[in-house]
Motif scaffolding. Structure first.
Motif, PDB file in Angstrom:
ATOM      1  N   SER A 154     -25.214 -11.749  -2.133  1.00 13.39           N
ATOM      2  CA  SER A 154     -26.070 -10.659  -1.631  1.00 13.39           C
ATOM      3  C   SER A 154     -25.003 -10.180  -0.377  1.00 13.39           C
ATOM      4  CB  SER A 154     -27.397 -10.877  -1.092  1.00 13.39           C
ATOM      5  OG  SER A 154     -28.097 -11.548  -2.047  1.00 13.39           O
ATOM      6  N   VAL A 155     -24.887 -11.162   0.527  1.00 16.81           N
ATOM      7  CA  VAL A 155     -23.582 -10.795   1.511  1.00 16.81           C
ATOM      8  C   VAL A 155     -22.213 -10.331   1.131  1.00 16.81           C
ATOM      9  CG1 VAL A 155     -22.596 -11.300   3.879  1.00 16.81           C
ATOM     10  CG2 VAL A 155     -25.214 -12.364   3.385  1.00 16.81           C
ATOM     11  N   ASP A 156     -21.874 -10.876   0.231  1.00 15.38           N
ATOM     12  CA  ASP A 156     -20.570 -10.755  -0.516  1.00 15.38           C
ATOM     13  C   ASP A 156     -20.660  -9.161  -1.076  1.00 15.38           C
ATOM     14  OD1 ASP A 156     -18.049 -11.536  -1.064  1.00 15.38           O
ATOM     15  OD2 ASP A 156     -18.663 -11.243  -3.428  1.00 15.38           O
ATOM     16  N   LYS A 157     -21.703  -8.587  -1.500  1.00 10.16           N
ATOM     17  CA  LYS A 157     -21.748  -7.373  -2.336  1.00 10.16           C
ATOM     18  C   LYS A 157     -21.993  -6.448  -1.281  1.00 10.16           C
ATOM     19  CE  LYS A 157     -21.644  -9.095  -6.354  1.00 10.16           C
ATOM     20  NZ  LYS A 157     -20.217  -8.830  -6.886  1.00 10.16           N
ATOM     21  N   VAL A 158     -22.374  -6.880  -0.023  1.00  9.06           N
ATOM     22  CA  VAL A 158     -22.831  -5.707   0.978  1.00  9.06           C
ATOM     23  C   VAL A 158     -21.865  -5.596   2.352  1.00  9.06           C
ATOM     24  CG1 VAL A 158     -24.474  -5.102   2.840  1.00  9.06           C
ATOM     25  CG2 VAL A 158     -25.255  -5.958   0.830  1.00  9.06           C
ATOM     26  N   PRO A 182     -18.554  -5.220   3.894  1.00  6.86           N
ATOM     27  CA  PRO A 182     -16.985  -4.844   3.324  1.00  6.86           C
ATOM     28  C   PRO A 182     -15.918  -5.986   3.813  1.00  6.86           C
ATOM     29  CG  PRO A 182     -18.280  -3.065   4.559  1.00  6.86           C
ATOM     30  CD  PRO A 182     -19.025  -4.355   4.761  1.00  6.86           C
ATOM     31  N   HIS A 183     -15.343  -6.315   2.762  1.00  7.62           N
ATOM     32  CA  HIS A 183     -14.158  -7.471   3.224  1.00  7.62           C
ATOM     33  C   HIS A 183     -12.951  -7.342   2.254  1.00  7.62           C
ATOM     34  CE1 HIS A 183     -16.922  -9.445   0.322  1.00  7.62           C
ATOM     35  NE2 HIS A 183     -15.925 -10.188   0.031  1.00  7.62           N
ATOM     36  N   GLU A 218      -9.020  -2.699  -3.184  1.00 12.85           N
ATOM     37  CA  GLU A 218      -9.752  -3.849  -3.747  1.00 12.85           C
ATOM     38  C   GLU A 218     -10.704  -4.340  -2.820  1.00 12.85           C
ATOM     39  OE1 GLU A 218      -7.667  -6.324  -6.216  1.00 12.85           O
ATOM     40  OE2 GLU A 218      -6.296  -4.813  -7.178  1.00 12.85           O
ATOM     41  N   ALA A 219     -10.846  -3.815  -1.865  1.00 12.75           N
ATOM     42  CA  ALA A 219     -11.714  -4.348  -0.809  1.00 12.75           C
ATOM     43  C   ALA A 219     -13.301  -4.391  -1.470  1.00 12.75           C
ATOM     44  CB  ALA A 219     -11.978  -3.753   0.461  1.00 12.75           C
ATOM     45  N   GLU A 220     -14.085  -5.431  -1.191  1.00 14.20           N
ATOM     46  CA  GLU A 220     -15.524  -5.660  -1.821  1.00 14.20           C
ATOM     47  C   GLU A 220     -16.475  -5.233  -0.869  1.00 14.20           C
ATOM     48  OE1 GLU A 220     -15.946  -9.487  -3.291  1.00 14.20           O
ATOM     49  OE2 GLU A 220     -13.982  -9.682  -4.154  1.00 14.20           O
ATOM     50  N   GLY A 221     -17.863  -5.396  -1.088  1.00 17.74           N
ATOM     51  CA  GLY A 221     -18.663  -4.702  -0.229  1.00 17.74           C
ATOM     52  C   GLY A 221     -18.906  -3.299  -0.572  1.00 17.74           C
ATOM     53  N   ILE A 222     -19.700  -2.613   0.461  1.00 16.18           N
ATOM     54  CA  ILE A 222     -20.021  -1.370   0.621  1.00 16.18           C
ATOM     55  C   ILE A 222     -18.768  -0.481   1.081  1.00 16.18           C
ATOM     56  CG2 ILE A 222     -21.044   0.305   2.015  1.00 16.18           C
ATOM     57  CD1 ILE A 222     -23.451  -1.462   2.435  1.00 16.18           C
ATOM     58  N   LEU A 264      -9.850  -7.979   6.403  1.00 13.49           N
ATOM     59  CA  LEU A 264      -9.410  -9.325   6.392  1.00 13.49           C
ATOM     60  C   LEU A 264     -10.207 -10.296   7.366  1.00 13.49           C
ATOM     61  CD1 LEU A 264      -5.587  -8.626   6.275  1.00 13.49           C
ATOM     62  CD2 LEU A 264      -6.852  -9.751   4.460  1.00 13.49           C
ATOM     63  N   VAL A 265     -10.299  -9.808   8.482  1.00 12.89           N
ATOM     64  CA  VAL A 265     -11.129 -10.643   9.387  1.00 12.89           C
ATOM     65  C   VAL A 265     -12.702 -11.042   8.933  1.00 12.89           C
ATOM     66  CG1 VAL A 265     -12.253 -10.804  11.713  1.00 12.89           C
ATOM     67  CG2 VAL A 265      -9.788 -10.039  11.469  1.00 12.89           C
ATOM     68  N   LEU A 266     -13.188  -9.890   8.465  1.00 16.97           N
ATOM     69  CA  LEU A 266     -14.531 -10.268   7.845  1.00 16.97           C
ATOM     70  C   LEU A 266     -14.571 -10.933   6.528  1.00 16.97           C
ATOM     71  CD1 LEU A 266     -15.830  -6.365   8.065  1.00 16.97           C
ATOM     72  CD2 LEU A 266     -16.446  -8.318   9.456  1.00 16.97           C
TER      73      LEU A 266
END
Length: 271
Positions: free
Chosen positions: A95-99, A101-102, A111-115, A125-127
């Motif tokens: 869930s955190v991975d989908k929300v 941004p990282h 290709e950043a994931e999340g919102i 990158l830090v996130l």
């Protein structure tokens, strides 16, 4: 002796000290940016593989195994807390991975994931590494909180061993953030600040984990398994794929094997 010194503090304070240590090792790894601008890809793969091995071993020896023993002592079917907590931990990180941004290492910002966000590549990158550190801090906190339950399967030495293992694998993670940022044009100091900042979440998660299991000891086997599931999710979703990029990835596998053995020895010898 550190064990005797820590005995004078509450489990929550012990967890805070332990996670401040793991954060400090992250900062130590990030400080490599003052000496290097680039990091050899094979070295980085070995370091990430090592971190994966440590987390896999810690998930079983320090978290799942004590959870199963605690469930047996309480009369609950031993597999229920382990299975339920483990899956919930994975679902939480999913869930955190989908929300959140990282951005994974060596990936274009598109290709950043999340919102979706307009945040800079450096923040993303830090996130990504911060996401790794949530379950690590939680695992250390829960381990120290478990000591308050006064169960044979939970010992202060074992919790310290887990903190040491997590700290060791945080060293390459700090470098894995700061050095790529330096290569992208950031100053050494700014790269270091970003790199160490990825570990700040560990003391927060550690204190929350210790306080939660002390307040509700009945959830302890579930909490230990939850932390294990979250850590394994990070290993499979991020660390292993990132360590297998490029050629000659067998060094990543060797690193993982060494990391696993070191964490296992720490836990068995000290725990």
């Amino acid at each position: 002796m550190i064990i005797d010194w820590l005995k004078d503090f509450s489990p929550v304070t012990q967890a805070l000290f332990a996670t401040l240590f793991t954060w400090g090792v992250t900062a130590l790894g990030a400080s490599l940016v003052f000496f290097f601008k680039n990091i050899n890809k094979k070295v980085l793969n070995a370091m990430l593989g090592f971190a994966a091995g440590v987390m896999i071993a810690a998930s079983f020896w320090s978290l799942l195994s004590p959870a199963i023993e605690m469930a047996e002592q309480s009369g609950t079917p031993s597999w229920i807390p382990a299975a339920v907590g483990f899956l919930l931990g994975g679902a939480f990180l999913w869930s955190v991975d989908k929300v959140l941004p990282h951005l994974h290492l060596n990936q274009p910002v598109e290709e950043a994931e999340g919102i979706k966000t307009s945040w800079q590549r450096s923040i993303l990158l830090v996130l990504a590494i911060t996401l790794h550190n949530i379950p690590e801090g939680l695992a250390v906190g829960v381990a120290f909180g478990a000591v308050a339950a006064d169960l044979p399967s939970a010992s202060l030495a074992g919790a310290i061993a887990l903190a040491i293992g997590i700290g060791i694998q945080n060293f390459p993670e700090g470098a894995a953030v700061s050095i790529p940022l330096r290569r992208e044009g950031f100053s050494r100091f700014k790269s270091f600040i970003y790199g160490q900042a990825s570990g700040i979440v560990e003391p927060i998660a550690g204190v929350i984990g210790a306080f939660a299991v002390m307040s509700m000891q009945s959830i302890l086997p579930y909490a230990l398994s939850f932390a294990a599931g979250a850590m394994i999710y990070v290993v499979i979703e991020e660390l292993i794929p990132e360590s297998q990029q490029g050629s000659k990835t067998d060094i990543s596998t060797v690193g993982a094997m060494i990391g696993f053995v070191i964490m296992m020895v720490l836990d068995v010898a000290l725990g």
